[in-house]
Design an enzyme around this catalytic site. Structure first.
Site, PDB file in Angstrom:
ATOM      1  N   LEU A   1       0.899  -1.193   0.026  1.00  0.00           N
ATOM      2  CA  LEU A   1      -0.135   0.111   0.038  1.00  0.00           C
ATOM      3  C   LEU A   1       0.985   1.189  -0.071  1.00  0.00           C
ATOM      4  O   LEU A   1       1.769   1.581   0.764  1.00  0.00           O
ATOM      5  CB  LEU A   1      -0.982   0.063   1.177  1.00  0.00           C
ATOM      6  CG  LEU A   1      -1.650  -1.423   1.571  1.00  0.00           C
ATOM      7  CD1 LEU A   1      -2.595  -1.192   2.994  1.00  0.00           C
ATOM      8  CD2 LEU A   1      -2.761  -1.261   0.381  1.00  0.00           C
TER       9      LEU A   1
ATOM     10  N   CYS B   1       8.174   3.273   4.932  1.00  0.00           N
ATOM     11  CA  CYS B   1       8.635   2.000   4.452  1.00  0.00           C
ATOM     12  C   CYS B   1       9.821   1.828   3.934  1.00  0.00           C
ATOM     13  O   CYS B   1      10.752   1.265   4.340  1.00  0.00           O
ATOM     14  CB  CYS B   1       7.617   1.499   3.400  1.00  0.00           C
ATOM     15  SG  CYS B   1       5.704   1.226   4.021  1.00  0.00           S
TER      16      CYS B   1
ATOM     17  N   ASN C   1      10.349  -3.460  -2.246  1.00  0.00           N
ATOM     18  CA  ASN C   1      10.834  -2.179  -1.611  1.00  0.00           C
ATOM     19  C   ASN C   1      12.060  -1.963  -1.917  1.00  0.00           C
ATOM     20  O   ASN C   1      12.546  -0.814  -2.220  1.00  0.00           O
ATOM     21  CB  ASN C   1      10.217  -2.073  -0.130  1.00  0.00           C
ATOM     22  CG  ASN C   1       8.850  -1.758  -0.018  1.00  0.00           C
ATOM     23  OD1 ASN C   1       8.122  -1.632  -0.916  1.00  0.00           O
ATOM     24  ND2 ASN C   1       8.343  -1.399   1.194  1.00  0.00           N
TER      25      ASN C   1
HETATM   26  C1  UDX Z   1       6.118   2.333  -0.296  1.00  0.00           C
HETATM   27  C2  UDX Z   1       5.641   1.208  -1.582  1.00  0.00           C
HETATM   28  O1  UDX Z   1       5.290   1.955  -2.493  1.00  0.00           O
HETATM   29  C3  UDX Z   1       4.476   0.449  -0.775  1.00  0.00           C
HETATM   30  O2  UDX Z   1       4.295  -0.750  -2.142  1.00  0.00           O
HETATM   31  C4  UDX Z   1       5.231  -0.035   0.166  1.00  0.00           C
HETATM   32  O3  UDX Z   1       4.114  -0.979   0.861  1.00  0.00           O
HETATM   33  C5  UDX Z   1       5.097   1.056   1.310  1.00  0.00           C
HETATM   34  O4  UDX Z   1       6.177   1.620   0.817  1.00  0.00           O
HETATM   35  P1  UDX Z   1       5.047   4.767   0.129  1.00  0.00           P
HETATM   36  O5  UDX Z   1       6.089   4.692   1.314  1.00  0.00           O
HETATM   37  O6  UDX Z   1       3.601   5.388   0.759  1.00  0.00           O
HETATM   38  O7  UDX Z   1       4.853   3.201  -0.261  1.00  0.00           O
HETATM   39  O8  UDX Z   1       5.334   5.760  -0.908  1.00  0.00           O
HETATM   40  P2  UDX Z   1       6.085   5.760  -2.602  1.00  0.00           P
HETATM   41  O9  UDX Z   1       4.874   6.360  -3.501  1.00  0.00           O
HETATM   42  O10 UDX Z   1       6.241   4.258  -2.937  1.00  0.00           O
HETATM   43  O11 UDX Z   1       7.420   6.871  -2.628  1.00  0.00           O
HETATM   44  C6  UDX Z   1       8.249   6.611  -1.502  1.00  0.00           C
HETATM   45  C7  UDX Z   1       9.292   7.782  -1.711  1.00  0.00           C
HETATM   46  O12 UDX Z   1       9.965   7.614  -2.894  1.00  0.00           O
HETATM   47  C8  UDX Z   1       8.628   9.134  -1.503  1.00  0.00           C
HETATM   48  O13 UDX Z   1       9.436   9.884  -0.803  1.00  0.00           O
HETATM   49  C9  UDX Z   1       8.712   9.566  -3.020  1.00  0.00           C
HETATM   50  O14 UDX Z   1       8.824  10.904  -3.082  1.00  0.00           O
HETATM   51  C10 UDX Z   1      10.089   8.945  -3.500  1.00  0.00           C
HETATM   52  N1  UDX Z   1      10.115   8.573  -4.776  1.00  0.00           N
HETATM   53  C11 UDX Z   1       9.278   7.829  -5.565  1.00  0.00           C
HETATM   54  C12 UDX Z   1      10.968   9.326  -5.731  1.00  0.00           C
HETATM   55  O15 UDX Z   1      11.767   9.962  -5.149  1.00  0.00           O
HETATM   56  N2  UDX Z   1      10.963   8.915  -7.044  1.00  0.00           N
HETATM   57  C13 UDX Z   1      10.037   8.206  -7.703  1.00  0.00           C
HETATM   58  O16 UDX Z   1      10.320   7.896  -8.927  1.00  0.00           O
HETATM   59  C14 UDX Z   1       9.177   7.454  -6.856  1.00  0.00           C
END
Ligand code: UDX
Length: 439
Positions: free
Chosen positions: A152, A259, A207
């Site tokens: 999620l 996460c 992850n």
């Molecule tokens: C994540 C996973 O996507 C999810 O499957 C897991 O179970 C929980 O952790 P989340 O932490 O809510 O979800 O956010 P996510 O949208 O994955 O982004 C994580 C971080 O990566 C954010 O700080 C976002 O800004 C950064 N990010 C994401 C980038 O810097 N570049 C990207 O291309 C994508």
């Protein structure tokens, strides 16, 4: 299929979303938490977290959702007991499983029927084996164990639950795994059936790989800056290769959240505990730490010494669509700026850093934050910032400099509006080429 009776232990983010979505799928759900005030608030219809659509979902399914602090009440009649408690990192980088063990210990000894304990919390590989052994040692042969990890993402969690790319189910007993897989039968999603350890590893490895992609593109961005390439065009060109895909290739000021940082450190630690040095993950973590600080160098390039300057940090949450400040890059960036002697003014539409950054000034509006600022830094790509490069903002700022930590603005338009512009991995002057075009 008629609804099943499910107890969910832990009414935090994952527990609430899981419980509400199972209720929406027609199951009877009891959410159990140790905090009486949280349960009381939920009973009053107050949702303690910010997740788009969750309050409506809970409201719509009130009849199928109950809340309690009482273990016996939660377990009574339940066919499946979900564990959705927190597994925060310890000082060593291992996951702290004390809340998981509390749930296992709390299961009653005198169960007169079979129940399945289902692990939704993110746990190190091998946890299922340890829990199975503990259940066996207590003689709880009629308690099954299944790993059913969550994927999620905050801000899109309801969609991620109801329209998942896959549902992962790993059990010791095929009948227990069937019972868990059936909960999702209304969804159009592939079910990956595997053993418990592999299910646990699918979550950790997913992850870790997503984090690796982000640190990879951030390093490409840093090289782009030195050689005059534009990382947004590079990522677009790379992403069209079906072997690579376009997702998680957005360069920026690093990843945060509850996460990725925790899970990759847990996987690195798990590998180390098992006798393997996971070199790649060490680099992913280090690159991310350095990335959070890169904006400082960009500010110094334009402003020289930062002592006495006024810097607006726009966005605080680790990503848009959430008020979650856990491991938010904004905290590292703000602390570095404060240490350099800058005045930091912050703005975020939902997140607050009043307690976390007491010496920064939290503003209610973008205008207030940028008033008299020597630079505005986009930290979180909130849609409210899409029109930042406007004449009013330019007038209000002491110096019209925008550092775009998420590459959300069009550099040519920002410069045409009279601002100096720096992105991440984008040329710091106009090249006349712009972003990649296909066709
Ligand atoms: C994540 C996973 O996507 C999810 O499957 C897991 O179970 C929980 O952790 P989340 O932490 O809510 O979800 O956010 P996510 O949208 O994955 O982004 C994580 C971080 O990566 C954010 O700080 C976002 O800004 C950064 N990010 C994401 C980038 O810097 N570049 C990207 O291309 C994508």
């Amino acid at each position: 299929m008629s609804g099943r009776r499910i107890a969910v232990f832990g009414a935090g983010y994952v527990g609430l979303v899981t419980g509400a979505c199972f209720a929406e799928l027609g199951h009877q759900v009891v959410l159990r938490d140790v905090l009486p005030e949280k349960i009381a608030a939920l009973e009053r219809g107050e949702i303690p977290i910010y997740e788009p659509g969750l309050d409506e979902l809970v409201e719509r399914n009130r009849e199928r959702l109950r809340f309690t602090t009482d273990v016996a009440e939660a377990v009574e009649g339940a066919e499946l007991v979900y564990v959705a408690v927190g597994t925060p990192p310890t000082y060593s980088g291992d996951a702290d499983l004390s809340a998981v063990w509390t749930v296992v210990d709390e299961l009653p000894d005198d169960l007169d029927r079979r129940i399945v304990l289902v692990m939704k919390s993110t746990v190190p590989v091998g946890t299922g084996d340890k829990v199975r052994a503990a259940l066996d040692a207590r003689g709880l042969k009629n308690v099954g164990y299944v790993s059913n990890p969550e994927f999620l993402a905050e801000g899109t969690a309801l969609h991620d639950f109801m329209a998942p790319d896959r549902v992962v189910v790993g059990g010791f007993d095929p009948a227990d795994a069937d019972a868990v897989a059936e909960l999702y039968s209304k969804l159009d999603a592939p079910i990956v059936r595997t053993d418990v350890s592999s299910a646990e590893m699918i979550k950790m490895a997913s992850n870790a790989f997503l984090s690796t992609r982000i640190s990879f593109i951030n390093e490409i961005a840093n090289v782009c800056e030195l050689v005059g390439a534009d990382v947004t065009a590079v990522a677009e060109g790379m992403g069209l290769d079906h072997r690579l895909g376009k997702h998680f290739l957005k360069a920026g000021i690093g990843f945060g959240g509850s996460c990725f940082p925790k899970d990759i450190s847990a996987l690195k630690q798990l590998a180390g505990n098992s006798g393997y040095h996971f070199q790649l993950l060490s680099s992913v973590i280090e690159v991310n730490e350095l990335q959070k600080r890169r904006v400082i160098g960009k500010l110094q390039k334009h402003l020289g010494r930062l002592r006495g300057t006024r810097i607006a940090l726009l966005g605080l949450a680790f990503k848009p669509g959430t008020d979650d400040m856990r491991e938010a890059p904004s905290l590292v960036l703000a602390s570095r700026l404060l240490a350099e002697g800058a005045q930091v003014r912050t703005w975020d539409p939902v997140a607050s850093a009043v307690d976390l950054l007491p010496t920064a000034t939290q503003c209610d509006s973008i205008e207030e934050a940028i008033d008299g600022a020597n630079a505005a830094v986009i930290v979180t790509e909130w849609s409210e910032l899409a029109d930042l490069a406007n004449p009013d903002v330019r007038e209000r700022m002491a110096n019209p400099l925008i550092i775009d930590g998420r590459n959300m603005l069009d550099p040519a338009k920002v410069r045409a509006a009279g601002f100096a512009y720096e992105g991440i991995g984008r040329p710091s002057h106009e090249t006349g080429l712009g972003a990649a075009t296909t066709g």
